[in-house]
Write an enzyme that holds these catalytic residues in place. Structure first.
Site, PDB file in Angstrom:
ATOM      1  CB  THR A 132      -0.939   0.014   1.216  1.00 11.93           C
ATOM      2  OG1 THR A 132      -1.769  -1.151   1.175  1.00 11.93           O
ATOM      3  CG2 THR A 132      -1.826   1.248   1.203  1.00 11.93           C
ATOM      4  CE  LYS A 153      -5.370  -1.027   2.068  1.00 18.20           C
ATOM      5  NZ  LYS A 153      -4.173  -1.848   2.125  1.00 18.20           N
ATOM      6  CE  LYS A 181       1.491   2.651   4.195  1.00 18.91           C
ATOM      7  NZ  LYS A 181       1.810   1.289   3.715  1.00 18.91           N
TER       8      LYS A 181
END
Length: 285
Positions: free
Chosen positions: A93, A168, A236
């Site tokens: 990711t 995502k 993040k």
């Protein structure tokens, strides 16, 4: 078709274990932590000394590493052994823009590249029931889908390179928004004498019913912060989402409110705890 897997962390080790158990050909593995390589070797994977060795031996190379800089580092490292016979699948990711940069780099060597980030956390990685979002040239999808099916039960094509990651990041940002709403209203209800169990049952009667609350209610009540998905990883992802919004000039005040909670968690040294531990921050503990 030989598979290579680079990155055997919390998610990667279980994802790779499913591939090793289900795939009928060789699986080559590498990780910076040698113990993780040896663990997968005990299931039948072939241990490699470095990422280039994995890429050289594999037809399909899967990467699952923490951050954008790690993905770029891996693909730069293995680039000399990449050619038209290779397929690269990055399941990390990271920033969509960085993924597109890596895709262009790999495609320039005649190889194919897909970003296939996963949704859900460790239990689904163990069970092989992850959600997987594909960003790639459409003709690549039927080629890689059987491999992705070793790891996931819900696999969706989102569009060209980078689009799997766009979805995502949007998904994780929404999870954080739902989570923050649960955390704030649960903490408020408790301050007015409503128990966690009564709160959760009452919420389930109406439109506020949600997966996060159903899954995490008992963990929050029992103050179980054992990590399935870390606070630092969600932090993040929220940072990536903020950058994505800035790039297109889109204002997201709710996102910023969630990120402020995670910023505080990182400042407090809570990064390695599960992301649900943000409840303690919201509650004022």
């Amino acid at each position: 078709m030989k598979i290579g897997f680079i990155g055997l962390g919390i998610m990667g080790e279980s994802m790779c274990e499913n591939i090793v158990k289900k795939h009928n050909d060789k699986v080559f593995v590498s990780d910076k932590v040698r113990a993780q390589v040896e663990k997968l070797a005990s299931f039948g994977a072939i241990p490699c000394d470095n990422n280039t060795e994995v890429a050289k031996n594999a037809d399909v190379i899967i990467t699952m590493v923490p951050k954008s800089e790690h993905v770029k580092e891996v693909y730069t490292e293995i680039l000399p052994v990449i050619d038209s016979t290779k397929i690269c699948i990055d399941m990390s990711t990271i920033d969509p823009a960085v993924s597109v940069e890596c895709a262009n780099m790999i495609k320039a060597k005649g190889a194919q590249f897909a970003d296939c980030p996963v949704v859900k956390s460790k239990p689904a990685a163990i069970d092989g029931t992850l959600g997987i979002l594909i960003g790639a040239d459409e003709e690549l999808v039927p080629v890689i889908k059987p491999i992705l099916a070793y790891m996931g039960s819900n696999i969706k094509y989102m569009g060209g390179n980078g689009r799997g990651l766009v979805m995502k990041i949007c998904s994780n940002a929404m999870v954080a928004a739902v989570q923050n709403g649960v955390n704030e209203t649960m903490a408020l209800a408790q301050k007015w004498g409503v128990s966690v169990d009564d709160y959760a049952e009452a919420i389930s009667y109406g439109g506020g019913k949600n997966f996060y609350l159903e899954l995490q209610k008992d963990n929050i009540k029992n103050e179980n912060w054992t990590t399935a998905f870390s606070l630092e990883n969600e932090h993040k992802d929220l940072g990536i989402c903020c950058r994505m919004a800035e790039e297109v000039g889109f204002e997201m005040p709710g996102l910023k409110a969630c990120k402020n909670v995670y910023d505080k968690g990182m400042e407090m040294g809570m990064g390695k705890l599960d992301f649900r531990s943000t409840y303690k921050i919201v509650k004022g503990e």
